[in-house]
Design an enzyme around this catalytic site. Structure first.
Site, short mmCIF file in Angstrom:
data_model
loop_
_atom_site.label_atom_id
_atom_site.label_comp_id
_atom_site.label_asym_id
_atom_site.label_seq_id
_atom_site.Cartn_x
_atom_site.Cartn_y
_atom_site.Cartn_z
N PHE A 161 1.54 -4.22 5.96
CA PHE A 161 1.15 -3.55 4.72
C PHE A 161 0.88 -4.57 3.62
O PHE A 161 1.65 -5.51 3.44
CB PHE A 161 2.27 -2.64 4.21
CG PHE A 161 2.69 -1.54 5.13
CD1 PHE A 161 2.09 -0.29 5.07
CD2 PHE A 161 3.72 -1.74 6.06
CE1 PHE A 161 2.49 0.74 5.90
CE2 PHE A 161 4.13 -0.72 6.89
CZ PHE A 161 3.52 0.54 6.81
N ASP A 162 -0.16 -4.33 2.85
CA ASP A 162 -0.31 -5.00 1.56
C ASP A 162 0.73 -4.40 0.61
O ASP A 162 1.29 -3.33 0.86
CB ASP A 162 -1.73 -4.79 1.04
CG ASP A 162 -1.97 -5.47 -0.30
OD1 ASP A 162 -1.37 -6.54 -0.55
OD2 ASP A 162 -2.75 -4.93 -1.09
#
Length: 300
Positions: A161-162
């Site tokens: 995930f960013d």
């Protein structure tokens, strides 16, 4: 007892995200809807090849056991019901257990996310993804040009995930875009002890955390935070996850370096990012999805 999806991780996914229907979709996009349906019917007994999100879905379904059904995957598609037959048959041929599907024949399907209680929506249709995000559901546009997931970790669901505008809100990103890097670093340092507001994918991360805790020894979840942040702005991100009581296995604070090569080493089954530059680069290395949220995706 009434049938319910309560207490399950529910993933809604379009047919193009799960299977490779690019050849068929080109015919549909050309306006030949009838020819498209005829082609799908002709290929009814020809299983579709795995698509970009196939590895993610198959591994998540491995958390299900005869006496514990923990994950539900529902096809949510603009396809017609006739094409739906091929999708279910392709699932059977590829050992993907699909029981439920909604086929809207060209109409937006996102409104069915609410009765499903979906924790994630994956689609190749950008408009449907934007509508789903606006309705409060974690959603990403699957880049069908992405490479397929690797096979080195058959017993781990690996998801990257960013941070800003994905797991967290875009509060800090707005400071960066409005005032620059120095102001961003100062802003985050001064608020290091203050948790960031939730982003659109926080509910999914929480659901994965619950699944991990209730899971099976045959399959585990490994998560990574892969962000352009660097020290000292890293601290607020870490403290936010601590405040949420959610654990990530790896964290990469890259200070603006391209993410693709790092993701290639992590080998996720899927990566989520809000910025098109990052996600397009990542797609050269790993299965990737664009999260059209936050200031980076605001209409001009």
């Amino acid at each position: 007892m009434a049938v319910t999806l309560d207490n399950k991780l529910v993933v809604a996914i379009s047919s193009r995200a799960l299977f490779n229907f690019e050849e068929e979709n080109a015919l549909f996009e050309s306006g030949e809807a009838k020819a498209y349906m005829e082609l799908q019917l002709q290929r009814l007994d020809l299983p579709a090849r795995p698509g970009i999100a196939f590895s993610l879905i198959k591994k998540l379904l491995a958390f299900n056991e005869p006496d514990a059904q923990r994950v539900e995957v529902v096809i949510l598609s603009r396809n017609d019901p006739v094409s739906g037959m091929r999708i279910f048959r392709s699932g059977l041929a590829n050992e993907i257990k699909l029981q439920r599907g909604v086929f809207t024949q060209g109409r937006p399907p996102f409104r069915y996310l609410k009765p499903l209680g979906a924790h994630l929506f994956l689609s190749a249709n950008a408009e449907d993804v934007r509508e789903a995000l606006a309705a409060g559901f974690p959603a990403a546009r699957v880049l069908t040009e992405s490479v397929l997931a690797g096979s080195n970790y058959p017993h781990e669901v690996r998801i990257a995930f960013d941070g800003d505008a994905v797991l967290f809100s875009d509060e800090a990103e707005r400071v960066y875009q409005d005032q620059g890097l120095d102001a961003f670093q100062q802003h985050e340092s001064s608020k290091a002890a203050m948790p960031l507001p939730e982003g659109p994918f926080k509910p999914l991360l929480a659901a994965l955390h619950r699944l991990q805790q209730a899971g099976t020894p045959q399959m585990r979840i490994r998560t990574a935070l892969v962000t352009a942040r660097s020290a000292p702005a890293h601290e607020r991100a870490i403290r936010t996850l601590m405040q949420w009581d959610i654990h990530v296995d790896e964290a990469m604070f890259l200070g603006g370096l391209p993410k693709g090569e790092f993701l290639k080493e992590f080998e996720p089954d899927f990566f989520f990012d809000d910025q098109t530059g990052h996600v397009n680069h990542a797609a050269r290395h790993v299965p990737s999805g664009h999260v059209a949220s936050g200031i980076s995706n605001a209409s001009p």
